[in-house]
Scaffold this motif. Structure first.
Motif, mmCIF file in Angstrom:
data_model
loop_
_atom_site.group_PDB
_atom_site.id
_atom_site.type_symbol
_atom_site.label_atom_id
_atom_site.label_comp_id
_atom_site.label_asym_id
_atom_site.label_seq_id
_atom_site.Cartn_x
_atom_site.Cartn_y
_atom_site.Cartn_z
ATOM 1 N N GLN A 1 11.257 -15.800 34.721
ATOM 2 C CA GLN A 1 11.849 -16.981 35.139
ATOM 3 C C GLN A 1 13.213 -16.673 35.071
ATOM 4 O O GLN A 1 13.638 -15.948 34.143
ATOM 5 C CB GLN A 1 10.523 -17.854 34.081
ATOM 6 C CG GLN A 1 11.587 -19.249 34.611
ATOM 7 C CD GLN A 1 11.108 -20.250 32.813
ATOM 8 O OE1 GLN A 1 10.785 -20.261 32.196
ATOM 9 N NE2 GLN A 1 11.628 -21.708 33.614
ATOM 10 N N GLY A 2 14.321 -17.453 35.781
ATOM 11 C CA GLY A 2 15.207 -17.507 35.887
ATOM 12 C C GLY A 2 16.361 -15.965 36.673
ATOM 13 O O GLY A 2 16.758 -15.602 35.553
ATOM 14 N N ALA A 3 14.875 -15.763 36.917
ATOM 15 C CA ALA A 3 15.705 -14.646 38.383
ATOM 16 C C ALA A 3 15.004 -15.057 39.404
ATOM 17 O O ALA A 3 14.835 -15.498 39.941
ATOM 18 C CB ALA A 3 14.726 -12.241 37.756
ATOM 19 N N GLY A 4 16.034 -13.101 39.928
ATOM 20 C CA GLY A 4 15.790 -13.254 42.029
ATOM 21 C C GLY A 4 15.206 -12.158 41.913
ATOM 22 O O GLY A 4 15.451 -10.978 41.541
ATOM 23 N N ASP A 5 14.205 -11.830 43.666
ATOM 24 C CA ASP A 5 14.184 -10.770 44.121
ATOM 25 C C ASP A 5 15.051 -10.424 45.057
ATOM 26 O O ASP A 5 14.862 -11.132 46.397
ATOM 27 C CB ASP A 5 12.366 -10.845 43.805
ATOM 28 C CG ASP A 5 12.023 -9.641 45.653
ATOM 29 O OD1 ASP A 5 11.881 -8.735 45.497
ATOM 30 O OD2 ASP A 5 10.772 -9.554 45.463
ATOM 31 N N ALA A 6 15.139 -9.650 44.704
ATOM 32 C CA ALA A 6 16.640 -9.169 45.889
ATOM 33 C C ALA A 6 15.642 -8.519 47.161
ATOM 34 O O ALA A 6 14.857 -8.132 47.175
ATOM 35 C CB ALA A 6 17.595 -8.338 45.424
ATOM 36 N N SER A 7 17.083 -8.546 48.361
ATOM 37 C CA SER A 7 16.350 -9.022 49.310
ATOM 38 C C SER A 7 15.628 -6.709 49.849
ATOM 39 O O SER A 7 16.291 -5.770 48.508
ATOM 40 C CB SER A 7 17.419 -8.659 50.882
ATOM 41 O OG SER A 7 18.186 -8.044 50.615
ATOM 42 N N THR A 8 15.040 -6.383 50.719
ATOM 43 C CA THR A 8 14.901 -4.474 50.426
ATOM 44 C C THR A 8 15.360 -4.115 51.597
ATOM 45 O O THR A 8 15.432 -3.279 51.827
ATOM 46 C CB THR A 8 13.430 -4.580 50.823
ATOM 47 O OG1 THR A 8 12.882 -5.073 52.142
ATOM 48 C CG2 THR A 8 12.129 -5.128 50.188
#
Length: 260
Positions: free
Chosen positions: A210-217
């Protein structure tokens, strides 16, 4: 002559399609949860029989005889499929409690007008009805349907359990699929099943942040290099096509002069 022309034209079309895919990747370098695509091409030779079906019964023997000279049987480059890179992106802290990053294999499930879709883009919001939704207004699905997160503090644990002001509101629906993933890009960070009866499996290796993002590959430098190389190849095909046009025009001119 036509053999080389057909090959050049098919190559030019293939490179244009490749550039469109690579440009789409470049435009989404900073998009959370984006999975890059890679075009896969193959050299194919059209079937003589398939070419012949375009002729009438009377024209068919002559048509098949002329087909090789006209380039109908020349090797042509075609886009076979696109490969989606589903590898894990870097987890980056955002501080927004409605930003959810997935670590491991799996997807969120959202309801769209076209049916269920899947995403790793966990930049969610709350709609006018207090339901958890995507930025485009698609409802995020829990195990029993949409999730009502009206109230105060929203807390979501690593397994996807949703609490509001300390009270359990539901469980995020997190799914996975057998590899290779039977999914197609739908746009806006969404994927759809490639076939109607694709079976979902349990996302057993998934952990939620929570409170985070999965950056693009996407890897920017290799992608830029590939885009530049594809552009150069495309220019070569265009030059070859122009050369064939000039040869054809010269041949027509020569024939006209000899006929006079």
């Amino acid at each position: 002559m036509y053999t080389g022309l057909y090959t050049s034209v098919s190559g030019s079309i293939a490179q244009e399609r490749s550039l469109a895919i690579l440009s789409h990747n470049l435009a989404n370098i900073s998009t959370v949860g984006f999975k890059s695509e890679r075009p896969i091409f193959q050299m194919v030779q059209p079937s003589a029989a398939a070419e012949g079906t375009a002729f009438s019964a009377a024209q068919r023997p002559m048509g098949l005889a002329l087909a090789p000279w006209q380039g109908h049987h020349s090797l042509q480059q075609q886009l076979v499929k696109t490969h989606i890179d589903f590898s894990q992106g870097t987890i980056r802290h955002t501080g927004n409690p409605l930003d959810l990053a997935l670590e491991g294999q799996g997807f969120f499930v959202v309801e769209t007008p076209d049916g269920l879709a899947y995403t790793r883009q966990g930049t969610f919001t709350v709609d006018a009805n207090g339901l958890l939704s995507t930025q485009d207004g698609f409802l995020v699905q829990g195990e029993t349907g949409p999730l009502d997160v009206r109230g105060g503090s929203v807390d979501i644990d690593t397994k996807g359990q949703v609490h509001v002001d300390g009270l359990l509101r539901g469980q995020l629906k997190l799914v996975d699929f057998e590899e290779p993933y039977p999914l197609l890009q739908q746009g806006s960070g969404l994927f759809r099943a490639a076939a109607p009866q694709v079976a979902e499996t349990e996302a057993t290796t998934l952990s939620l942040h929570q409170g985070a993002g999965d950056a693009s590959t996407i890897q920017p430098i290799p992608l830029l290099s590939e885009t530049m190389a594809t552009t150069r190849v495309s220019e070569v095909y265009h030059k070859a096509i122009r050369a064939f046009e000039q040869i054809t025009q010269q041949a027509a001119t020569d024939m006209a002069e000899k006929a006079v």
